[in-house]
Write an enzyme that holds these catalytic residues in place. Structure first.
Site, PDB file in Angstrom:
ATOM      1  N   TRP A  20      39.522  43.487  45.161  1.00 10.78           N
ATOM      2  CA  TRP A  20      39.450  42.172  44.427  1.00 10.78           C
ATOM      3  C   TRP A  20      38.773  42.534  43.112  1.00 10.78           C
ATOM      4  O   TRP A  20      37.569  43.082  43.059  1.00 10.78           O
ATOM      5  CB  TRP A  20      39.219  40.939  45.134  1.00 10.78           C
ATOM      6  CG  TRP A  20      39.392  39.587  43.635  1.00 10.78           C
ATOM      7  CD1 TRP A  20      37.907  39.411  42.556  1.00 10.78           C
ATOM      8  CD2 TRP A  20      40.605  38.978  43.412  1.00 10.78           C
ATOM      9  NE1 TRP A  20      38.731  38.171  42.138  1.00 10.78           N
ATOM     10  CE2 TRP A  20      39.668  39.140  42.255  1.00 10.78           C
ATOM     11  CE3 TRP A  20      41.446  39.215  42.918  1.00 10.78           C
ATOM     12  CZ2 TRP A  20      40.061  36.800  40.992  1.00 10.78           C
ATOM     13  CZ3 TRP A  20      42.684  38.152  42.356  1.00 10.78           C
ATOM     14  CH2 TRP A  20      41.264  37.103  41.704  1.00 10.78           C
ATOM     15  N   MET A  21      39.378  42.559  41.142  1.00  5.94           N
ATOM     16  CA  MET A  21      38.358  41.744  40.204  1.00  5.94           C
ATOM     17  C   MET A  21      39.016  41.330  39.338  1.00  5.94           C
ATOM     18  O   MET A  21      40.504  40.657  39.808  1.00  5.94           O
ATOM     19  CB  MET A  21      38.819  43.856  39.789  1.00  5.94           C
ATOM     20  CG  MET A  21      38.059  43.538  38.205  1.00  5.94           C
ATOM     21  SD  MET A  21      38.719  45.630  37.395  1.00  5.94           S
ATOM     22  CE  MET A  21      39.861  44.928  37.122  1.00  5.94           C
ATOM     23  N   ASN A  22      38.347  40.312  39.194  1.00  6.54           N
ATOM     24  CA  ASN A  22      38.078  39.516  38.102  1.00  6.54           C
ATOM     25  C   ASN A  22      37.427  40.240  36.759  1.00  6.54           C
ATOM     26  O   ASN A  22      37.302  41.273  36.406  1.00  6.54           O
ATOM     27  CB  ASN A  22      38.329  38.382  38.098  1.00  6.54           C
ATOM     28  CG  ASN A  22      37.086  37.533  38.782  1.00  6.54           C
ATOM     29  OD1 ASN A  22      36.464  37.588  39.953  1.00  6.54           O
ATOM     30  ND2 ASN A  22      36.792  36.969  38.335  1.00  6.54           N
ATOM     31  N   ASP A  23      36.847  39.015  35.857  1.00  2.78           N
ATOM     32  CA  ASP A  23      36.077  39.102  34.593  1.00  2.78           C
ATOM     33  C   ASP A  23      36.134  40.541  34.191  1.00  2.78           C
ATOM     34  O   ASP A  23      34.749  40.667  35.439  1.00  2.78           O
ATOM     35  CB  ASP A  23      35.549  38.188  34.149  1.00  2.78           C
ATOM     36  CG  ASP A  23      35.939  36.392  34.609  1.00  2.78           C
ATOM     37  OD1 ASP A  23      36.459  36.826  34.954  1.00  2.78           O
ATOM     38  OD2 ASP A  23      34.934  35.527  34.487  1.00  2.78           O
ATOM     39  N   GLU A 205      35.305  29.054  29.871  1.00  2.00           N
ATOM     40  CA  GLU A 205      34.322  29.947  30.609  1.00  2.00           C
ATOM     41  C   GLU A 205      34.130  31.053  29.457  1.00  2.00           C
ATOM     42  O   GLU A 205      34.886  30.666  28.617  1.00  2.00           O
ATOM     43  CB  GLU A 205      35.359  29.859  31.988  1.00  2.00           C
ATOM     44  CG  GLU A 205      35.318  28.828  33.028  1.00  2.00           C
ATOM     45  CD  GLU A 205      36.148  30.008  33.900  1.00  2.00           C
ATOM     46  OE1 GLU A 205      35.575  29.285  35.195  1.00  2.00           O
ATOM     47  OE2 GLU A 205      36.608  30.636  33.764  1.00  2.00           O
TER      48      GLU A 205
HETATM   49  C1  FRU Z   1      35.700  33.502  34.923  1.00  2.84           C
HETATM   50  C2  FRU Z   1      34.770  32.853  35.804  1.00  2.84           C
HETATM   51  C3  FRU Z   1      34.353  32.704  35.289  1.00  2.84           C
HETATM   52  C4  FRU Z   1      32.800  32.625  36.447  1.00  2.84           C
HETATM   53  C5  FRU Z   1      33.561  34.197  37.171  1.00  2.84           C
HETATM   54  C6  FRU Z   1      33.538  33.536  38.745  1.00  2.84           C
HETATM   55  O1  FRU Z   1      37.209  33.970  35.201  1.00  2.84           O
HETATM   56  O2  FRU Z   1      35.843  31.907  36.712  1.00  2.84           O
HETATM   57  O3  FRU Z   1      33.413  31.641  35.099  1.00  2.84           O
HETATM   58  O4  FRU Z   1      31.440  33.462  36.097  1.00  2.84           O
HETATM   59  O5  FRU Z   1      34.581  33.985  36.882  1.00  2.84           O
HETATM   60  O6  FRU Z   1      34.117  34.956  39.043  1.00  2.84           O
END
Ligand code: FRU
Length: 493
Positions: A20-23, A205
């Site tokens: 998994w990857m997000n920000d 965010e």
């Molecule tokens: C945004 C967020 C950030 C937080 C991170 C957690 O997508 O919710 O606010 O730091 O992802 O993974």
């Protein structure tokens, strides 16, 4: 086997090898290298205890994966943040000969409290003396404690030359807070921004703040990016921005209207690079949406980034706005497949190509005329984009684009956005990867980024116009995969 050709694997957008990857996090340029750190859960393909994954690039298009950079510790998991090059060694964490890279991130600590579970967020720092390869946590973390605010996170730090200080901007639920520091370790509160302005459909965010010169006039303005979830124009997560001024203490916006950096459903948590050569403002976003991001139908990895985009500030008739343009090095990936100076759309124009899911399409059209583009495959799946001057709207319809049923909100509506109808010839640039489409209209004044999951590649593009117009300078380019080297290596092993 993971060979970067699994179903839906983006061929020229960054995605992690697995899991998994997000920000995007810690976007910084240093010593010839663009770093991309990112929110990473190495144990699963859904969100979980966050680490900072890491990749590097010389051109922001072809990436090399690096080992996980920052791991959770007893203060918490590692949420989003930024990295600065501390060139004068103000922090004392390196030396003047070898200035440290300093990462400023949020510690997210889950605590059991009275039978329930709450979380607690503080800001910590870590430093690297080998251009990002290894990271050492500062031994007196956290550097910014929490003042009893539930959502208190995502610090973006930059150097403010006028007062020779570091500035930190972070989010606190429905607004941002500013702090200053001489050494990245001790922070002093400056001001708040945003409670009464902008979009507030969800939590704020991933802020970013930077200066840009207005194209043509040279006037300077400050741009504040704020991601918001939910509350975006086409549902769920999106990124708004403010244009205004920052005096080292306080940010003041010049306008009351709400501006979005991208009106598509899949560009979130985007921030810009610190320390780039030529002061270019380069933006990367997470190409997904919290509404359905954990359910998209990829198998051994989940999440990808937008193409990096250079941001410019434009003024037209007294109105300021941002333009996004894919960085120039992307052009090195292109080879022309088909071109035509003028295509008359009295009848629909059909173009066949074995794989539109790895292409760029460009042409010139007039914003006052209707036009429709339809990508199709032999499986009754289609993706539509159209410009409708009678409604003053552009639309992207992914409701039948492929796999859509993994979460209701992925394809429950037509995605539209308003535009200003002008008798003006503009360029349209459409970039389609295996599982995404990015649309840039009128030099990137209107941008739309969305995920798609066609079960087989689109192989027909039909362009039509109710107004029987002609389009000019049409080009279809194929885009080279950036994972060729990795694939070769994997196959050899
Ligand atoms: C945004 C967020 C950030 C937080 C991170 C957690 O997508 O919710 O606010 O730091 O992802 O993974």
């Amino acid at each position: 086997m993971d060979n970067y050709h699994e179903q839906f694997r983006p061929q020229f957008h960054f995605s992690p090898k697995e899991k998994w990857m997000n920000d995007p996090n810690g976007l910084v340029y240093n010593d010839g290298i663009y770093h991309l750190f990112y929110q990473y859960h190495p144990e699963d393909t859904v969100w979980g205890p966050m680490h900072w994954g890491h990749a590097i690039s010389e051109d922001l298009i072809t990436w090399k994966h690096k080992p996980i950079a920052i791991f959770p510790d007893e203060l918490g998991d590692i949420f989003s943040g930024s990295i600065v090059l501390d060139i004068t060694n103000s922090s004392g964490l390196g030396s003047e000969d070898n200035p440290p890279l300093v990462a400023i991130f949020t510690y997210h600590l889950i605590e059991g409290e009275k039978g329930g579970r709450t979380y607690h967020q503080t800001q910590g720092i870590a430093f690297s003396l080998d251009n990002g390869d290894t990271w050492i946590k500062y031994d007196a973390n956290p550097v910014l404690k929490n003042a009893d605010i539930k959502d208190f996170r995502d610090p973006k730090v930059f150097w403010y030359d006028e007062t020779k200080q570091w500035i930190m901007i972070l989010v606190a639920g429905d607004h941002t807070k500013f702090y200053k520091s001489d050494n990245l370790k001790n922070w002093t509160y400056l001001s708040d921004f945003g409670k009464e302005v902008g979009a507030h459909g969800g939590v704020w965010e991933c802020p970013d703040l930077f200066k840009l010169k207005v194209k043509d006039t040279g006037e300077e303005k400050w741009i504040l990016l704020i991601s918001i979830n939910p509350g975006a124009p086409n549902g769920g997560s999106g990124t708004q921005y403010f244009i205004g001024n920052f005096d080292g203490k306080r940010f003041v916006a010049d306008h009351d209207d709400i501006k979005w950096i991208d009106v598509g459903a899949d560009n979130y948590a985007g921030v810009t690079y610190n320390n780039t050569p030529n002061e270019k403002r380069i933006f990367i976003g997470w190409m997904s949406n919290w509404y359905y991001g954990q359910k998209t139908p990829t198998k051994n990895w989940r999440g990808s980034m937008t193409l990096p985009r250079e941001l410019s500030l434009i003024v037209e008739d007294g109105v300021y706005f941002l333009e996004s343009k894919v960085i120039d090095s992307f052009n090195n990936q292109l080879s022309n497949v088909f071109e035509e100076k003028c295509i008359n759309l009295e009848n629909p124009f059909n173009l066949k190509h074995q794989n539109f899911n790895q292409t760029e399409i460009k042409f010139i059209t007039n914003l006052s005329k209707g036009i429709q583009l339809e990508f199709k495959n032999g499986k009754d799946e289609y993706l539509l984009f159209y410009i409708d001057p009678s409604k003053k709207e552009m639309s992207l319809d992914r409701r039948k684009s492929g796999l859509v049923g993994f979460e209701n909100r992925f394809a429950d509506s037509l995605h539209t956005f308003p535009y200003k109808v002008l008798d003006k010839e503009v360029d349209i640039r459409i970039i389609v990867d295996w599982s995404s489409i990015e649309l840039f209209i009128d030099n990137g004044k209107y941008v739309m980024t969305e995920q798609i999951f066609p079960t087989v590649f689109y192989n027909i593009l039909q362009i039509s116009s109710v107004d029987s117009i002609s389009i000019k300078n049409f080009k279809l380019n194929s885009v080279k995969s950036i994972w060729k080297e990795q694939t070769k290596k994997l196959i050899k092993n």
